[in-house]
Design an enzyme around this catalytic site. Structure first.
Site, PDB file in Angstrom:
ATOM      1  CG  ASP A  35       5.699   3.822   0.846  1.00  9.15           C
ATOM      2  OD1 ASP A  35       5.924   4.585   1.842  1.00  9.15           O
ATOM      3  OD2 ASP A  35       4.651   3.688   0.635  1.00  9.15           O
TER       4      ASP A  35
ATOM      5  CE  LYS B 232       0.960   4.929   8.440  1.00  9.01           C
ATOM      6  NZ  LYS B 232       0.808   4.367   6.832  1.00  9.01           N
TER       7      LYS B 232
ATOM      8  CE1 TYR C  56      -3.627   2.558   0.789  1.00 13.42           C
ATOM      9  CE2 TYR C  56      -2.256   3.298   2.770  1.00 13.42           C
ATOM     10  CZ  TYR C  56      -3.138   3.485   1.665  1.00 13.42           C
ATOM     11  OH  TYR C  56      -4.140   4.708   1.818  1.00 13.42           O
TER      12      TYR C  56
HETATM   13  C1  LIG Z   1       0.368   4.802   5.782  1.00 11.76           C
HETATM   14  C2  LIG Z   1       1.039   4.850   4.295  1.00 11.76           C
HETATM   15  C3  LIG Z   1       1.198   5.572   3.397  1.00 11.76           C
HETATM   16  C4  LIG Z   1       0.151   6.840   3.421  1.00 11.76           C
HETATM   17  O1  LIG Z   1       0.490   7.676   4.293  1.00 11.76           O
HETATM   18  P1  LIG Z   1      -0.670   8.597   4.678  1.00 11.76           P
HETATM   19  O2  LIG Z   1       0.032   9.604   5.935  1.00 11.76           O
HETATM   20  O3  LIG Z   1      -1.931   7.895   5.542  1.00 11.76           O
HETATM   21  O4  LIG Z   1      -1.240   9.370   3.550  1.00 11.76           O
HETATM   22  C5  LIG Z   1       2.058   5.404   2.305  1.00 11.76           C
HETATM   23  N1  LIG Z   1       2.516   4.243   2.240  1.00 11.76           N
HETATM   24  C6  LIG Z   1       2.799   3.502   3.318  1.00 11.76           C
HETATM   25  C7  LIG Z   1       3.774   2.090   3.034  1.00 11.76           C
HETATM   26  C8  LIG Z   1       2.123   3.477   4.451  1.00 11.76           C
HETATM   27  O5  LIG Z   1       2.023   2.749   5.466  1.00 11.76           O
END
Ligand SMILES: *Cc1c(COP(=O)(O)O)cnc(C)c1O
Length: 433
Positions: free
Chosen positions: A243, A271, A148
């Site tokens: 990511d 995060k 994701y």
């Molecule tokens: C949470 C998450 C996102 C998105 O971050 P938001 O601050 O919710 O937009 C993107 N990539 C990964 C791997 C994530 O865990």
């Protein structure tokens, strides 16, 4: 066994919220759709515990979905934020605190030279993809099934049917032409990767992966697969994006890049980086980042980017993460916690395994090692639903979906983890009996 706890305030607030927000929430998984009952409305958090509007107390393993590696209401973060906010919240100008957090992060991360702050993980990923396209002059993106990357249009895709790997959107509102810019591959499959690159590399700007996939269970990859990814990107002139929105600052201060010692071309953060405030970032070599406006031709901007209050939270958090042995201690106590639950499951013949890395864990209702998204059995989610319900009764809060991982924070003491593991074992006894 346990008496049903009173959740009437949460239930009433949820009914009211449905008047204002689609499905009563501002982010879909909060709605408890895959478990039972109304979502909890939380009014307060302290350390590893949260308190709902009915005054029930829970040991929290969701930790705001990952950001709160130091637990709730961390003293140093709260104090620095309070001090900073007294001077105003945002100026739309550069600020000293932005420099300080940027310096702290870059000086302690061998894999990046320059960065740009944004306000969410999604924004970081969206910008990183644009940067990769700007640098390479190519358009297509490879992603992996089960990873994701936020709600970026071209990444809300799954693999199409048949041999073609071009993406099919998983959300309404995404033009098929956008989804077709993305190719979707299975995780941990070097052959599929080679075949796709051999055929399409001339069109592919970048490959994006969660190096520690943690949004669809915890699909720990072989290090050799990540290394293969790195080498093939060099070979085919494709940029590699890690990511690290979850893994960054979680697995170590240098994230998964540091853990596996693999140099990606671009990294995205979110995060933890904001210490509980809305912050994201993308980072790379100075050469790649020179493509970003105003230095270069790739446009990206943000009204509230690097606002001093968010920078203060990130700075106060980062300082604590850099304390000696911080990550070793987190991994050690998590392994002990998980190990004790696993031993109970093994002794009783329960079909459970709990993959974990650093302070991330995932309760899987299977004995098999799960490396890719299609190995997760949908039927096992019924068991998670019972587990989640039982744990709410006994005062343990997990994210409300069996596909979500759990997070241990620095605020979870050995005694808290002992209490939690006892309760989780009891709940598992109910699930399996
Ligand atoms: C949470 C998450 C996102 C998105 O971050 P938001 O601050 O919710 O937009 C993107 N990539 C990964 C791997 C994530 O865990």
């Amino acid at each position: 066994m346990t008496n049903s706890i009173n959740r009437s305030q949460s239930a009433a607030l949820f009914e009211e919220a449905k008047n204002y927000f689609p499905g009563g929430v501002n982010s879909p998984v909060r709605a408890f759709k895959s478990v039972s009952g109304p979502p909890l409305f939380i009014k307060k958090g302290d350390g590893c515990r949260i308190i709902d509007e009915d005054d029930n107390i829970y040991i929290d393993f969701c930790c705001s979905w990952g950001p709160l590696i130091l637990g709730h209401n961390n003293d140093a973060i709260r104090e620095f934020v309070t001090e900073t906010v007294a001077n105003g919240t945002s100026f739309g100008t550069p600020s000293r605190l932005g420099n300080e957090l940027g310096k702290l992060i870059i000086e302690n991360n061998r894999f990046i030279e320059k960065m740009r702050f944004v306000s969410s993980g999604t924004e970081a990923v969206m910008s990183a993809i644009r940067l990769a396209r700007g640098v390479t002059g190519k358009n297509k993106v490879i992603k992996f099934e089960g990873c994701y990357h936020g709600h970026v249009d071209s990444l809300l895709v799954k693999a199409g049917s048949g041999l073609a790997t071009f993406g099919v959107s998983t959300s309404a509102g995404i033009p098929p032409s956008f989804a077709a810019e993305t190719l979707v591959l299975p995780l941990n499959d070097p052959d599929a990767l080679e075949a796709t690159l051999a055929q399409h590399a001339d069109d592919i700007a970048c490959i994006i992966i969660e190096p520690i996939p943690a949004n669809n269970g915890l699909l720990l990859q072989e290090k050799s697969f990540l290394e293969c990814l790195r080498l093939k990107c060099y070979k085919y002139g494709v940029l590699l994006i890690f990511d690290e929105v979850i893994s960054g600052f979680r697995i170590g201060f240098e994230g998964a890049a540091g853990y596996y010692n693999i140099q990606p071309d671009i990294m995205t953060y979110g995060k933890i980086i904001g210490g509980g405030m809305p912050v994201g970032a993308y980072a790379a070599s100075a050469e790649i980042m020179a493509h970003i406006a105003p230095e270069g031709a790739v446009y990206q901007a943000g009204t509230l980017s690097a606002n001093p209050v968010a920078m203060a939270a990130g700075y106060a958090a980062s300082k604590q993460l850099l304390a000696p042995d911080f990550y070793e201690n987190m991994a050690k106590k998590t392994a002990k916690f998980v190990g004790s639950i696993q031993a109970h499951c093994d002794a009783n013949g329960y079909e459970v395994s709990i993959p974990h890395i650093g302070s991330i864990f995932w309760i899987a209702f299977s004995k098999k090692r799960i490396l890719a998204a299609d190995q997760i059995e949908a039927a096992s989610m019924e068991k998670f639903k019972i587990l989640h319900h039982e744990l709410l009764q006994s005062g343990i809060y997990l994210g409300p979906s069996g596909y979500e991982v759990g997070f241990v924070s620095a605020a979870h003491t050995e005694a808290d983890l002992e209490e939690a593991s006892t309760k989780i074992k009891t709940a598992l006894d109910i699930v399996f009996n």
